[in-house]
Write a protein that holds these residues in place. Sequence first.
Motif: not given
Length: 255
Positions: A213-222
Amino acid sequence: METREILEKVRSGKLSIEEAERHFKKQPFEELGYAKLDSHREVRSGFPEVIFCSGKPEEYLISIYRKMYETNGEVFGTRADIHQFEAVKAVLPQVTYDEISHILKIEKKDKERRGKIAVCTAGTADISVAEEAAQTAEFFGGNVERIYDVGVSGIHRLFHRLDAIQDANCIVAAAGMEGALASVLGGLVRNPVIAVPTSVGYGASLNGLSALLTMINSCANGIAVVNIDNGYGAGYMATQINRLAVKGENRHGDI
């Protein structure tokens, strides 16, 4: 053999037209009763079929490995155990097994590897998943640099290897707990990051769901995210990206 390899052998006289014709008349799969081996997968997708070993009876696995080795000269399997290795090795003594990644393979010698993929982990507990990714990418022809134990709890370790990470055509980030490594990397590199949540952590990590869930919701792009513990999927995708990068470099005459 791939189509191009067959045609090259016909042109050089190493293979007769009749032998080539027999090859092309084969069905695009081989029927084993309990399995249908996809012999044309590499022609369609650029990657040969890979065996998911877990749960397969040993007699099926041995037969599949033998057939695929006869067809391709090499074979790659994931999620194998030591008993499966011993069973296959009794028939195909050249097979190798890695107890960390659980990969069971026969690989052609002197394989050319190109480009660069960085495979990173947050901690040493993530290495088994990372090794599945790294060895998958290597089997498919990529150069892999392993950068392990660079998680955010000691982020200075990551900065120490940042030049190597930024130089890669793509980055695989394997992390459990809260899975923050992928987001940090996403903010530091220009090329794609493939995030792999791992089932590492205490109770509230929910066997990798928290990291997912953290990775899916990351605010970083790419950042692209594969399934929990899916090192193979990350290595496959990293190979696709790496091949495109190498192809682009060749087109511009840089390498």
